[in-house]
Design a protein around this motif. Structure first.
Motif, PDB file in Angstrom:
ATOM      1  N   ASP A  15      14.467 -23.452 -19.639  1.00  0.00           N
ATOM      2  CA  ASP A  15      13.646 -22.583 -20.487  1.00  0.00           C
ATOM      3  C   ASP A  15      12.588 -21.828 -19.694  1.00  0.00           C
ATOM      4  OD1 ASP A  15      11.925 -24.609 -19.836  1.00  0.00           O
ATOM      5  OD2 ASP A  15      11.419 -25.178 -21.890  1.00  0.00           O
ATOM      6  N   GLY A  16      12.537 -22.055 -18.361  1.00  0.00           N
ATOM      7  CA  GLY A  16      11.593 -21.329 -17.522  1.00  0.00           C
ATOM      8  C   GLY A  16      10.154 -21.735 -17.729  1.00  0.00           C
ATOM      9  N   LYS A  17       9.943 -22.984 -18.191  1.00  0.00           N
ATOM     10  CA  LYS A  17       8.587 -23.428 -18.493  1.00  0.00           C
ATOM     11  C   LYS A  17       8.042 -24.468 -17.521  1.00  0.00           C
ATOM     12  CE  LYS A  17       7.648 -21.059 -22.258  1.00  0.00           C
ATOM     13  NZ  LYS A  17       6.502 -20.145 -22.339  1.00  0.00           N
ATOM     14  N   ARG A  18       8.912 -25.062 -16.685  1.00  0.00           N
ATOM     15  CA  ARG A  18       8.415 -26.064 -15.744  1.00  0.00           C
ATOM     16  C   ARG A  18       9.086 -25.905 -14.383  1.00  0.00           C
ATOM     17  NH1 ARG A  18       8.867 -31.803 -17.898  1.00  0.00           N
ATOM     18  NH2 ARG A  18       8.215 -31.125 -19.945  1.00  0.00           N
ATOM     19  N   VAL A  19       8.324 -26.298 -13.359  1.00  0.00           N
ATOM     20  CA  VAL A  19       8.819 -26.161 -11.998  1.00  0.00           C
ATOM     21  C   VAL A  19       8.385 -27.381 -11.189  1.00  0.00           C
ATOM     22  CG1 VAL A  19       6.788 -24.767 -11.357  1.00  0.00           C
ATOM     23  CG2 VAL A  19       8.820 -24.743  -9.900  1.00  0.00           C
ATOM     24  N   THR A  20       9.324 -27.904 -10.388  1.00  0.00           N
ATOM     25  CA  THR A  20       9.047 -29.009  -9.476  1.00  0.00           C
ATOM     26  C   THR A  20       9.585 -28.650  -8.099  1.00  0.00           C
ATOM     27  OG1 THR A  20      11.118 -30.085 -10.107  1.00  0.00           O
ATOM     28  CG2 THR A  20       9.129 -30.787 -11.275  1.00  0.00           C
ATOM     29  N   HIS A  21       9.155 -29.408  -7.106  1.00  0.00           N
ATOM     30  CA  HIS A  21       9.650 -29.207  -5.748  1.00  0.00           C
ATOM     31  C   HIS A  21      10.729 -30.231  -5.447  1.00  0.00           C
ATOM     32  CE1 HIS A  21       9.711 -29.553  -1.337  1.00  0.00           C
ATOM     33  NE2 HIS A  21       9.332 -28.271  -1.332  1.00  0.00           N
ATOM     34  N   GLY A  22      11.885 -29.761  -5.019  1.00  0.00           N
ATOM     35  CA  GLY A  22      12.956 -30.645  -4.598  1.00  0.00           C
ATOM     36  C   GLY A  22      12.994 -30.713  -3.073  1.00  0.00           C
ATOM     37  N   ASP A  23      13.567 -31.743  -2.565  1.00  0.00           N
ATOM     38  CA  ASP A  23      13.601 -31.902  -1.101  1.00  0.00           C
ATOM     39  C   ASP A  23      14.753 -31.149  -0.450  1.00  0.00           C
ATOM     40  OD1 ASP A  23      11.337 -33.537  -0.963  1.00  0.00           O
ATOM     41  OD2 ASP A  23      12.506 -35.285  -1.568  1.00  0.00           O
ATOM     42  N   VAL A  24      15.668 -30.644  -1.251  1.00  0.00           N
ATOM     43  CA  VAL A  24      16.860 -29.965  -0.718  1.00  0.00           C
ATOM     44  C   VAL A  24      16.753 -28.464  -0.941  1.00  0.00           C
ATOM     45  CG1 VAL A  24      19.367 -29.772  -0.837  1.00  0.00           C
ATOM     46  CG2 VAL A  24      18.275 -32.004  -1.181  1.00  0.00           C
ATOM     47  N   ARG A  25      16.987 -27.706   0.114  1.00  0.00           N
ATOM     48  CA  ARG A  25      16.949 -26.247   0.000  1.00  0.00           C
ATOM     49  C   ARG A  25      18.239 -25.766  -0.654  1.00  0.00           C
ATOM     50  NH1 ARG A  25      13.704 -22.643   2.813  1.00  0.00           N
ATOM     51  NH2 ARG A  25      14.397 -20.474   2.753  1.00  0.00           N
ATOM     52  N   GLN A  26      18.125 -25.082  -1.765  1.00  0.00           N
ATOM     53  CA  GLN A  26      19.286 -24.597  -2.502  1.00  0.00           C
ATOM     54  C   GLN A  26      19.839 -23.325  -1.849  1.00  0.00           C
ATOM     55  OE1 GLN A  26      18.448 -24.971  -7.004  1.00  0.00           O
ATOM     56  NE2 GLN A  26      16.410 -24.943  -6.071  1.00  0.00           N
ATOM     57  N   ASN A  27      21.124 -23.131  -2.001  1.00  0.00           N
ATOM     58  CA  ASN A  27      21.776 -21.942  -1.452  1.00  0.00           C
ATOM     59  C   ASN A  27      21.648 -20.806  -2.464  1.00  0.00           C
ATOM     60  OD1 ASN A  27      23.259 -20.204   0.125  1.00  0.00           O
ATOM     61  ND2 ASN A  27      25.242 -21.040  -0.494  1.00  0.00           N
ATOM     62  N   LEU A  28      20.559 -20.046  -2.354  1.00  0.00           N
ATOM     63  CA  LEU A  28      20.272 -18.973  -3.308  1.00  0.00           C
ATOM     64  C   LEU A  28      20.268 -17.633  -2.588  1.00  0.00           C
ATOM     65  CD1 LEU A  28      17.306 -20.661  -5.218  1.00  0.00           C
ATOM     66  CD2 LEU A  28      19.698 -20.513  -5.957  1.00  0.00           C
ATOM     67  N   PRO A  29      20.626 -16.562  -3.287  1.00  0.00           N
ATOM     68  CA  PRO A  29      20.611 -15.235  -2.650  1.00  0.00           C
ATOM     69  C   PRO A  29      19.196 -14.848  -2.229  1.00  0.00           C
ATOM     70  CG  PRO A  29      20.962 -15.060  -5.031  1.00  0.00           C
ATOM     71  CD  PRO A  29      21.093 -16.503  -4.691  1.00  0.00           C
ATOM     72  N   ASP A  30      19.062 -14.354  -1.004  1.00  0.00           N
ATOM     73  CA  ASP A  30      17.756 -13.961  -0.476  1.00  0.00           C
ATOM     74  C   ASP A  30      17.476 -12.514  -0.862  1.00  0.00           C
ATOM     75  OD1 ASP A  30      15.387 -13.707   0.817  1.00  0.00           O
ATOM     76  OD2 ASP A  30      16.237 -13.676   2.842  1.00  0.00           O
ATOM     77  N   ASN A  31      16.973 -12.318  -2.083  1.00  0.00           N
ATOM     78  CA  ASN A  31      16.645 -10.965  -2.514  1.00  0.00           C
ATOM     79  C   ASN A  31      15.207 -10.621  -2.124  1.00  0.00           C
ATOM     80  OD1 ASN A  31      14.760 -11.758  -4.781  1.00  0.00           O
ATOM     81  ND2 ASN A  31      16.633 -12.748  -5.489  1.00  0.00           N
ATOM     82  N   ALA A  32      14.826  -9.387  -2.346  1.00  0.00           N
ATOM     83  CA  ALA A  32      13.496  -8.916  -1.933  1.00  0.00           C
ATOM     84  C   ALA A  32      12.371  -9.595  -2.698  1.00  0.00           C
ATOM     85  CB  ALA A  32      13.415  -7.405  -2.118  1.00  0.00           C
ATOM     86  N   LYS A  33      12.662 -10.114  -3.896  1.00  0.00           N
ATOM     87  CA  LYS A  33      11.625 -10.721  -4.730  1.00  0.00           C
ATOM     88  C   LYS A  33      11.332 -12.177  -4.360  1.00  0.00           C
ATOM     89  CE  LYS A  33      12.799  -7.968  -8.848  1.00  0.00           C
ATOM     90  NZ  LYS A  33      13.206  -8.054 -10.275  1.00  0.00           N
ATOM     91  N   ARG A  34      12.251 -12.827  -3.636  1.00  0.00           N
ATOM     92  CA  ARG A  34      12.156 -14.279  -3.452  1.00  0.00           C
ATOM     93  C   ARG A  34      11.194 -14.675  -2.328  1.00  0.00           C
ATOM     94  NH1 ARG A  34      15.270 -17.736  -5.615  1.00  0.00           N
ATOM     95  NH2 ARG A  34      17.017 -16.279  -5.900  1.00  0.00           N
ATOM     96  N   PHE A  35      10.403 -15.754  -2.595  1.00  0.00           N
ATOM     97  CA  PHE A  35       9.594 -16.363  -1.546  1.00  0.00           C
ATOM     98  C   PHE A  35      10.524 -17.155  -0.625  1.00  0.00           C
ATOM     99  CE2 PHE A  35       6.552 -15.883  -5.039  1.00  0.00           C
ATOM    100  CZ  PHE A  35       5.468 -15.299  -4.378  1.00  0.00           C
ATOM    101  N   THR A  36      10.388 -16.963   0.678  1.00  0.00           N
ATOM    102  CA  THR A  36      11.285 -17.642   1.618  1.00  0.00           C
ATOM    103  C   THR A  36      10.653 -18.844   2.301  1.00  0.00           C
ATOM    104  OG1 THR A  36      10.613 -16.088   3.335  1.00  0.00           O
ATOM    105  CG2 THR A  36      12.606 -15.555   2.068  1.00  0.00           C
ATOM    106  N   SER A  37       9.336 -18.819   2.486  1.00  0.00           N
ATOM    107  CA  SER A  37       8.655 -19.935   3.145  1.00  0.00           C
ATOM    108  C   SER A  37       7.513 -20.487   2.302  1.00  0.00           C
ATOM    109  CB  SER A  37       8.108 -19.501   4.511  1.00  0.00           C
ATOM    110  OG  SER A  37       9.161 -19.119   5.359  1.00  0.00           O
ATOM    111  N   CYS A  38       6.880 -19.639   1.531  1.00  0.00           N
ATOM    112  CA  CYS A  38       5.780 -20.066   0.662  1.00  0.00           C
ATOM    113  C   CYS A  38       6.355 -20.722  -0.589  1.00  0.00           C
ATOM    114  CB  CYS A  38       4.931 -18.861   0.283  1.00  0.00           C
ATOM    115  SG  CYS A  38       3.548 -19.240  -0.807  1.00  0.00           S
TER     116      CYS A  38
END
Length: 401
Positions: free
Chosen positions: A231-254
């Motif tokens: 639902d886009g209402k909660r966010v947590t940090h996972g230990d595994v880096r997901q394979n997601l498309p690196d678009n211009a909007k995405r944070f890559t290190s922060c």
């Protein structure tokens, strides 16, 4: 009539946008797109009707905008009147309390002075009485010393040869103790002002909650190790880096994610639950922020944020950062932005207390809510950031631009 061929102008040249005759099409306009004058008339008339309809729509939209602006002006005037009345009342209460406190302090000093004067007068009378007794004894001794009556002298000597009973005045002082009096009065005044400030923050929080908006997280901007709810209402940090498309909007290190909604005018407010977390960062960011590599989240870089680190260290990320001393550990943080005023404020919702305000900001582009749950830290910081609805009866606005 065509001046060159003396023929009726029955046709229209699309290329040169002029009326022509039949002979013109066989000479200078031979390869041009030629249509009948009637067809061109109907076509342009249709376009004219569309332009007219568009203009009427624009007029209607601007008339509605005028009504909206007038309504906003009326609401602004009412807000100003209410704020002014509330401010006058608060300062009147403070002024009244200060005047009453001062009057009580003056009365206390007067009573202490009168008590001191009374004690001094009592001591003086005692001393005067002792002086009188001593002078009387002195006179009797002088008389006894001058007598030649041996019998009288010997009979009177035992009673007159002693000093009359007197008080030891060596350590007797007359003074009033005022130590701590002013300090206690100021402390009481500070306590009252603190209570008034508490009321002010409670009222302020209720007002800003009127501008609550529906905010959801934008998965296209999320750092690859962040896990977002459906639902886009909660966010947590996972230990595994997901394979997601690196678009211009995405944070890559922060370790951040932006909201879906952007705001470029008016005011907006949202609340985020931070319960159970040892680290987090919240605030707003402008649209043109750098999202690649390591990022310093400060106003110069387009971020207006506060954060928690190590479970008890709070900072406002100004340049340089400001360490915040909070009365309690916020469980839910409210974020309020007044775009035109250049204001970003953070509230401890449960305590109804102001955490920090960025003032005098100059916003020139869209702003997005910014969230960072920070790293998982071996499970110590595994609690999610949760966008929660603002519980307020005025929650009617949903400003999305």
């Amino acid at each position: 009539m065509c001046k060159k061929h003396d023929r009726p102008l029955e046709l229209f040249c699309k290329a040169d946008q002029i009326c022509v005759c039949q002979f013109c099409t066989e000479s200078g306009h031979k390869r041009h797109h030629i249509v009948s004058l009637k067809d061109e008339y109907e076509e342009k008339k249709a376009k004219l009707r569309m332009t007219e309809a568009k203009i009427q729509q624009m007029i209607h939209e601007r008339q509605l905008k005028i009504q909206e602006l007038k309504h906003s002006e009326e609401l602004s005037e009412k807000d100003t009147d209410r704020e002014l009345a509330d401010s006058v009342q608060v300062f009147s209460n403070i002024t009244q309390f200060v005047e009453e406190s001062l009057a009580q302090l003056i009365d206390l000093f007067e009573r202490k002075r009168k008590t001191t004067e009374k004690r001094a007068e009592g001591f003086i009378k005692e001393v005067e009485m002792e002086i009188s007794e001593l002078m009387k004894r002195s006179s009797e001794l002088v008389q006894l010393s001058s007598t030649e009556d041996h019998l009288y002298f010997l009979q009177s000597f035992p009673s007159l040869n002693t000093v009359p009973p007197t008080k030891d005045w060596t350590e007797v002082r007359v003074h009033s103790s005022y130590e701590g009096t002013l300090r206690r009065a100021v402390a009481q005044l500070e306590e009252t002002l603190s209570k008034e400030m508490k009321k002010l923050f409670e009222a302020e929080l209720k007002r800003v909650q009127q501008y609550a908006v529906n905010v959801t997280l934008n998965p296209e901007t999320a750092y690859p190790k962040l896990i977002l709810s459906g639902d886009g209402k909660r966010v947590t940090h996972g230990d595994v880096r997901q394979n997601l498309p690196d678009n211009a909007k995405r944070f890559t290190s922060c370790c951040g994610v932006l909201g879906n909604q952007s705001f470029s005018s008016e005011r907006f407010y949202y609340e985020v639950q931070v319960k159970g977390k040892t680290d987090w960062t919240l605030g707003v960011a402008r649209e043109s922020i750098n999202r690649k590599g390591e990022i310093k989240v400060c106003p110069r870089n387009g971020y207006w944020t506060v954060w928690l680190r190590n479970g008890n260290v709070y900072h406002a990320n100004t340049s340089p950062p400001v360490c915040l001393s909070l009365k309690s550990k916020p469980q839910k943080v409210g974020v309020f932005v007044d775009y035109e005023e250049g204001l970003v404020s953070f509230y401890d919702v449960d305590a109804a207390d102001l955490i920090f305000s960025f003032t005098g900001c100059k916003f020139t582009e869209k702003l997005y809510p910014y969230f960072s749950p920070c790293v998982n830290d071996g499970g110590r910081n595994s609690a999610p950031l949760i966008i929660s609805p603002a519980h307020n009866t005025y929650l009617t606005n949903e400003l999305i631009f």
